[in-house]
Write a protein that holds these residues in place. Structure first.
Motif, PDB file in Angstrom:
ATOM      1  N   GLU A   1      28.044  38.528  38.055  1.00 21.13           N
ATOM      2  CA  GLU A   1      28.720  39.192  39.168  1.00 21.13           C
ATOM      3  C   GLU A   1      29.474  40.386  38.606  1.00 21.13           C
ATOM      4  O   GLU A   1      30.339  40.228  37.740  1.00 21.13           O
ATOM      5  CB  GLU A   1      29.690  38.245  39.864  1.00 21.13           C
ATOM      6  CG  GLU A   1      30.450  38.913  40.979  1.00 21.13           C
ATOM      7  CD  GLU A   1      31.477  38.002  41.637  1.00 21.13           C
ATOM      8  OE1 GLU A   1      32.137  38.462  42.577  1.00 21.13           O
ATOM      9  OE2 GLU A   1      31.635  36.845  41.197  1.00 21.13           O
TER      10      GLU A   1
ATOM     11  N   ASP B   1      36.409  47.736  40.552  1.00 19.62           N
ATOM     12  CA  ASP B   1      37.705  48.058  41.156  1.00 19.62           C
ATOM     13  C   ASP B   1      37.823  49.572  41.251  1.00 19.62           C
ATOM     14  O   ASP B   1      37.855  50.277  40.246  1.00 19.62           O
ATOM     15  CB  ASP B   1      38.835  47.490  40.291  1.00 19.62           C
ATOM     16  CG  ASP B   1      40.197  47.666  40.934  1.00 19.62           C
ATOM     17  OD1 ASP B   1      40.343  48.542  41.817  1.00 19.62           O
ATOM     18  OD2 ASP B   1      41.117  46.940  40.551  1.00 19.62           O
TER      19      ASP B   1
ATOM     20  N   VAL C   1      32.071  43.252  39.404  1.00 18.87           N
ATOM     21  CA  VAL C   1      33.119  43.610  40.356  1.00 18.87           C
ATOM     22  C   VAL C   1      33.684  44.964  39.933  1.00 18.87           C
ATOM     23  O   VAL C   1      34.183  45.112  38.812  1.00 18.87           O
ATOM     24  CB  VAL C   1      34.248  42.553  40.387  1.00 18.87           C
ATOM     25  CG1 VAL C   1      35.346  42.969  41.342  1.00 18.87           C
ATOM     26  CG2 VAL C   1      33.679  41.194  40.755  1.00 18.87           C
TER      27      VAL C   1
ATOM     28  N   LYS D   1      34.225  42.681  35.167  1.00 19.42           N
ATOM     29  CA  LYS D   1      35.115  43.493  35.992  1.00 19.42           C
ATOM     30  C   LYS D   1      35.166  44.900  35.410  1.00 19.42           C
ATOM     31  O   LYS D   1      35.414  45.087  34.225  1.00 19.42           O
ATOM     32  CB  LYS D   1      36.517  42.904  36.044  1.00 19.42           C
ATOM     33  CG  LYS D   1      37.431  43.693  36.961  1.00 19.42           C
ATOM     34  CD  LYS D   1      38.776  43.055  37.154  1.00 19.42           C
ATOM     35  CE  LYS D   1      39.594  43.903  38.111  1.00 19.42           C
ATOM     36  NZ  LYS D   1      40.943  43.395  38.280  1.00 19.42           N
TER      37      LYS D   1
ATOM     38  N   THR E   1      30.048  43.865  43.705  1.00 20.04           N
ATOM     39  CA  THR E   1      31.114  43.924  44.699  1.00 20.04           C
ATOM     40  C   THR E   1      32.022  45.098  44.375  1.00 20.04           C
ATOM     41  O   THR E   1      32.399  45.300  43.223  1.00 20.04           O
ATOM     42  CB  THR E   1      31.947  42.629  44.691  1.00 20.04           C
ATOM     43  OG1 THR E   1      31.082  41.522  44.966  1.00 20.04           O
ATOM     44  CG2 THR E   1      33.051  42.672  45.735  1.00 20.04           C
TER      45      THR E   1
ATOM     46  N   MET F   1      35.727  46.801  45.101  1.00 25.67           N
ATOM     47  CA  MET F   1      37.061  46.402  45.539  1.00 25.67           C
ATOM     48  C   MET F   1      37.974  47.619  45.683  1.00 25.67           C
ATOM     49  O   MET F   1      37.963  48.514  44.840  1.00 25.67           O
ATOM     50  CB  MET F   1      37.695  45.453  44.514  1.00 25.67           C
ATOM     51  CG  MET F   1      36.903  44.179  44.244  1.00 25.67           C
ATOM     52  SD  MET F   1      36.829  43.066  45.644  1.00 25.67           S
ATOM     53  CE  MET F   1      38.532  42.623  45.813  1.00 25.67           C
TER      54      MET F   1
END
Length: 113
Positions: free
Chosen positions: A46, A50, A48, A17, A80, A82
């Motif tokens: 993965e 933010d 991610v 993250k 991804t 976000m």
């Protein structure tokens, strides 16, 4: 202009993250690329990102994210995004990147912009 990058690793779930705070432009993009692209080079990870605290982004930021996306394709990882603010999301949308990038936001739930 400044950019803070915080990276948290969850080794059990293969999730990285990344919390971005500040602005992404020609001055901060190299630091961002040095952090994000190596994360995408880990097979099966993965990543991610933010983006809720990014107040500004220009085309150099998009270039970094395109490089990261290409790296995910080469290394079997995923990316991804976000919570981008509306103005940042619009930049992704105008350039057509919402069609090829996984961007999760309330705007997509409400039917787009």
């Amino acid at each position: 202009m400044d950019l803070t990058i915080e990276v948290a690793h969850d080794e059990h779930e293969q999730v990285r993250k990344v919390v971005l705070i500040g602005e992404i432009d020609a001055y901060t993009a190299p630091k961002l690329k040095e952090t994000i692209v190596p994360l995408t080079e880990e097979n099966g990870v993965e990543v991610v990102i933010d983006m809720h605290a990014i107040s500004y982004m220009d085309s150099t930021g998009l270039g970094v994210f395109i490089s990261a996306l290409k790296s995910t394709k080469e290394h079997g990882s995923s990316l991804t995004f976000m919570n981008p603010q509306e103005r940042v999301y619009r930049l992704f949308k105008i350039t057509g990147l919402t069609e090829i990038m996984n961007i999760q936001t309330d705007y997509t739930v409400r039917g787009g912009m």
